[in-house]
Design a protein around this motif. Structure first.
Motif, mmCIF file in Angstrom:
data_model
loop_
_atom_site.group_PDB
_atom_site.id
_atom_site.type_symbol
_atom_site.label_atom_id
_atom_site.label_comp_id
_atom_site.label_asym_id
_atom_site.label_seq_id
_atom_site.Cartn_x
_atom_site.Cartn_y
_atom_site.Cartn_z
ATOM 1 N N ASP A 96 3.111 87.276 -47.526
ATOM 2 C CA ASP A 96 3.780 87.181 -46.225
ATOM 3 C C ASP A 96 2.972 87.894 -45.146
ATOM 4 O O ASP A 96 2.844 87.385 -44.025
ATOM 5 C CB ASP A 96 5.185 87.777 -46.289
ATOM 6 C CG ASP A 96 6.172 86.901 -47.043
ATOM 7 O OD1 ASP A 96 5.866 85.715 -47.300
ATOM 8 O OD2 ASP A 96 7.262 87.405 -47.367
ATOM 9 N N LEU A 106 8.429 86.302 -40.827
ATOM 10 C CA LEU A 106 7.615 86.577 -42.015
ATOM 11 C C LEU A 106 7.552 88.063 -42.331
ATOM 12 O O LEU A 106 7.576 88.468 -43.489
ATOM 13 C CB LEU A 106 6.174 86.084 -41.805
ATOM 14 C CG LEU A 106 5.914 84.607 -41.981
ATOM 15 C CD1 LEU A 106 4.523 84.258 -41.489
ATOM 16 C CD2 LEU A 106 6.070 84.231 -43.446
ATOM 17 N N VAL A 107 7.421 88.883 -41.278
ATOM 18 C CA VAL A 107 7.255 90.327 -41.433
ATOM 19 C C VAL A 107 8.034 91.034 -40.336
ATOM 20 O O VAL A 107 8.522 90.399 -39.398
ATOM 21 C CB VAL A 107 5.762 90.750 -41.333
ATOM 22 C CG1 VAL A 107 4.908 90.038 -42.367
ATOM 23 C CG2 VAL A 107 5.210 90.550 -39.940
ATOM 24 N N ALA A 155 0.049 85.668 -44.345
ATOM 25 C CA ALA A 155 0.479 84.502 -43.563
ATOM 26 C C ALA A 155 0.729 84.885 -42.113
ATOM 27 O O ALA A 155 0.404 84.124 -41.192
ATOM 28 C CB ALA A 155 1.728 83.881 -44.189
ATOM 29 N N PHE A 156 1.308 86.071 -41.894
ATOM 30 C CA PHE A 156 1.507 86.550 -40.528
ATOM 31 C C PHE A 156 0.166 86.697 -39.818
ATOM 32 O O PHE A 156 -0.016 86.195 -38.706
ATOM 33 C CB PHE A 156 2.257 87.885 -40.522
ATOM 34 C CG PHE A 156 2.312 88.511 -39.169
ATOM 35 C CD1 PHE A 156 3.227 88.064 -38.217
ATOM 36 C CD2 PHE A 156 1.432 89.517 -38.813
ATOM 37 C CE1 PHE A 156 3.262 88.619 -36.947
ATOM 38 C CE2 PHE A 156 1.454 90.082 -37.544
ATOM 39 C CZ PHE A 156 2.377 89.627 -36.613
ATOM 40 N N LEU A 169 13.184 93.574 -41.270
ATOM 41 C CA LEU A 169 13.545 92.623 -42.320
ATOM 42 C C LEU A 169 14.817 93.104 -43.012
ATOM 43 O O LEU A 169 15.002 94.311 -43.198
ATOM 44 C CB LEU A 169 12.433 92.510 -43.344
ATOM 45 C CG LEU A 169 11.109 91.925 -42.834
ATOM 46 C CD1 LEU A 169 10.064 91.988 -43.943
ATOM 47 C CD2 LEU A 169 11.304 90.518 -42.345
ATOM 48 N N ALA A 212 6.537 93.944 -45.058
ATOM 49 C CA ALA A 212 6.601 92.584 -45.596
ATOM 50 C C ALA A 212 7.198 92.611 -46.996
ATOM 51 O O ALA A 212 7.098 93.605 -47.705
ATOM 52 C CB ALA A 212 5.198 91.982 -45.642
ATOM 53 N N LYS A 213 7.799 91.495 -47.360
ATOM 54 C CA LYS A 213 8.335 91.388 -48.724
ATOM 55 C C LYS A 213 7.200 91.258 -49.732
ATOM 56 O O LYS A 213 7.299 91.743 -50.850
ATOM 57 C CB LYS A 213 9.290 90.215 -48.822
ATOM 58 C CG LYS A 213 10.575 90.458 -48.050
ATOM 59 C CD LYS A 213 11.555 89.325 -48.204
ATOM 60 C CE LYS A 213 12.824 89.664 -47.420
ATOM 61 N NZ LYS A 213 13.834 88.633 -47.508
ATOM 62 N N THR A 214 6.105 90.588 -49.314
ATOM 63 C CA THR A 214 4.957 90.399 -50.204
ATOM 64 C C THR A 214 3.666 90.479 -49.398
ATOM 65 O O THR A 214 3.664 90.288 -48.179
ATOM 66 C CB THR A 214 4.998 89.016 -50.886
ATOM 67 O OG1 THR A 214 4.850 88.003 -49.879
ATOM 68 C CG2 THR A 214 6.293 88.796 -51.660
ATOM 69 N N ARG A 215 2.570 90.710 -50.093
ATOM 70 C CA ARG A 215 1.260 90.670 -49.437
ATOM 71 C C ARG A 215 1.001 89.278 -48.857
ATOM 72 O O ARG A 215 0.428 89.139 -47.776
ATOM 73 C CB ARG A 215 0.158 91.058 -50.423
ATOM 74 C CG ARG A 215 -1.211 91.090 -49.769
ATOM 75 C CD ARG A 215 -2.322 91.441 -50.757
ATOM 76 N NE ARG A 215 -3.565 91.564 -50.037
ATOM 77 C CZ ARG A 215 -4.040 92.680 -49.523
ATOM 78 N NH1 ARG A 215 -3.366 93.804 -49.661
ATOM 79 N NH2 ARG A 215 -5.175 92.705 -48.869
#
Length: 110
Positions: free
Chosen positions: A66, A36-37, A69-70, A107, A61-64
């Motif tokens: 993500d 995820l990160v 979720a981590f 990533l 991370a690609k997005t907040r």
């Protein structure tokens, strides 16, 4: 990509549960939450008496979503050890390249 400071504060009286859950937590961190990160750096947090009171991490991370979720997927959170999670975005000028040995794989660039 975006960078976040993740700060997780423990619930009271969770020392024994934290010790029991630590191997799962470390596996989660080292995998970046199964991709995820990327966890660039992190550590336990301690209070003035040296007792563990939480942990922090610098996440890529690609997005907040993500990053959230981590944090929510961490075994410490799922076991009720982490009572509070704070995610703070870091500026685009954050110098991630200065962290030479990330805790999980980086990533891939888009």
């Amino acid at each position: 990509m975006a960078f976040f400071l993740m700060r997780c504060m423990n619930a009271p009286d969770v020392d024994d549960l934290r010790e029991k859950t630590r191997p799962e937590h470390r596996a989660w961190v080292s995998s970046g939450g199964k991709g995820l990160v990327s966890v660039l750096i992190g550590s336990a947090l301690v209070d003035d008496e040296g007792r563990s009171c939480g942990n922090f991490g610098i996440l890529e991370a690609k997005t907040r979503a993500d990053a959230e979720a981590f944090a929510e997927g961490d075994p410490f959170r799922k076991a009720g050890i982490v009572a509070e999670i704070e995610l703070t975005p870091l500026p685009e000028t954050f110098q991630a390249h200065r962290i030479s040995e990330p805790m999980s794989p980086r990533l891939p660039a888009d």
